[in-house]
Design an enzyme around this catalytic site. Sequence first.
Site, PDB file in Angstrom:
ATOM      1  N   TYR A 139       0.855  -1.200   0.000  1.00 23.86           N
ATOM      2  CA  TYR A 139       0.000   0.000   0.000  1.00 23.86           C
ATOM      3  C   TYR A 139       0.880   1.235   0.000  1.00 23.86           C
ATOM      4  O   TYR A 139       1.890   1.300   0.726  1.00 23.86           O
ATOM      5  CB  TYR A 139      -0.900   0.014   1.239  1.00 23.86           C
ATOM      6  CG  TYR A 139      -1.666   1.316   1.431  1.00 23.86           C
ATOM      7  CD1 TYR A 139      -2.947   1.462   0.923  1.00 23.86           C
ATOM      8  CD2 TYR A 139      -1.090   2.393   2.117  1.00 23.86           C
ATOM      9  CE1 TYR A 139      -3.651   2.640   1.092  1.00 23.86           C
ATOM     10  CE2 TYR A 139      -1.783   3.576   2.277  1.00 23.86           C
ATOM     11  CZ  TYR A 139      -3.062   3.701   1.764  1.00 23.86           C
ATOM     12  OH  TYR A 139      -3.746   4.885   1.920  1.00 23.86           O
ATOM     13  N   GLU A 227      -3.547   7.520  -3.864  1.00 21.76           N
ATOM     14  CA  GLU A 227      -3.580   6.268  -3.104  1.00 21.76           C
ATOM     15  C   GLU A 227      -3.499   5.098  -4.075  1.00 21.76           C
ATOM     16  O   GLU A 227      -4.334   4.975  -4.976  1.00 21.76           O
ATOM     17  CB  GLU A 227      -4.858   6.169  -2.278  1.00 21.76           C
ATOM     18  CG  GLU A 227      -4.911   4.918  -1.409  1.00 21.76           C
ATOM     19  CD  GLU A 227      -6.169   4.854  -0.571  1.00 21.76           C
ATOM     20  OE1 GLU A 227      -6.052   4.771   0.672  1.00 21.76           O
ATOM     21  OE2 GLU A 227      -7.277   4.903  -1.150  1.00 21.76           O
TER      22      GLU A 227
END
Length: 418
Positions: A139, A227
């Site tokens: 991530y 993101e």
Amino acid sequence: MLSRSSFIKPVFKTALQQTAKRNLSIHEYRSAALLRSYDINCPKGDAATTPEDAYKIAKNLNTDKLVIKAQALTGGRGKGHFDNGLQSGVRMIETPEEAKDLASKMLHHKLITKQTGAAGKEVTAVYIVERKDAVHEAYLSIVMDRKDQSTMIIASSEGGMDIEGVAKKNPDAIKKYVVDINNGVSDELAQEIASQLGFSKDAQPKAADTIKKLYKIFKEKDATQIEINPLSEVSNHEVMCMDAKFGFDDNAAYRQEEVFSWRDPTQEDPDELIASKYGLNFIKLDGNIGCLVNGAGLAMATMDVVKLYGGSPANFLDVGGGATPETIEKAFELILSEKKVSAIFVNIFGGIVRCDYVADGLIKATRNLGLTIPVVVRLQGTNYDIAKDMINKSGLQLYLEEDLDTAAKKVVELGQKK
């Protein structure tokens, strides 16, 4: 007696946060196209707005390992469901025929997720991409760090899942790196982050290069958030952005025309879109007292005091410093779009905004809209005496009060009588 601040509900804080965050969000397929323009690896694919186009895209990809993703601006698409009963907005498929069939069931239907609530979000496109098997998923996000007036990279070796869940179960898995907004990401920092993400040694240089390119997008495109979840290592140690979420600063729209041409108005509340055109900050709440104010701080105080006297705010509406009679009337139209509104509280401090302008707008709105619900008005500041005279001579049922507590108590009482 409890202080007024103790009555503020989380929904009010959310309203303030929403007005402060002026961000454009774009669909995943738009984000992927932007990534590719910076030579960042993404799975091959394209977006379709018809079932026929979905078939063609799937056929041209020439593989039986495909994914079709509903394009709606909400998280949790894979766990969502549609208003026609179809389950999941992210489906693995093998043939162009499946792409066509699922596209026909997704397009122009509402996708309902935990984030959207029962109202759902309309699916305006489907994104069909090749399916890549990941060796490792991480991530990575880049966000503004207003506290330190810099940017921050948030990284975790545990990707492909809800990052909030990771933070709750294993907070040590999430690392934060402050980045000087002027100097950007150095080679050393990029390598350090790539190593933290858990990629193999062969993939780490490619991950570091991807991180630097992502930061370049962030800075050059006036992003407020990037993101990537997951950022994956696939076969041959390639690094790919499998999914992307972008946010951009509305204040930079004038210099990011292409990016802002990608706005999808179907994903936004129609009334809030109208409000933005008139320079109004408007957020719907669930009460019965319409609130019209100038300034986010005054809005919070107004909603607080309404709650203190037993009322429930129906909205957060800030007319800002550039209010005119026309914008005041438009503000009333937005408030009245909610049928549950039984009274309106106007609380204006006339500094930049002139009280007589507000009074003019109030009078015109009351007459033009055929207002039948009570309006309590509290004005203070520039040209107050002129405004007071205008309201008193209007012959309309506008209840003018000078004291905040008296005004709030009155609007709550009048709202309960309707």
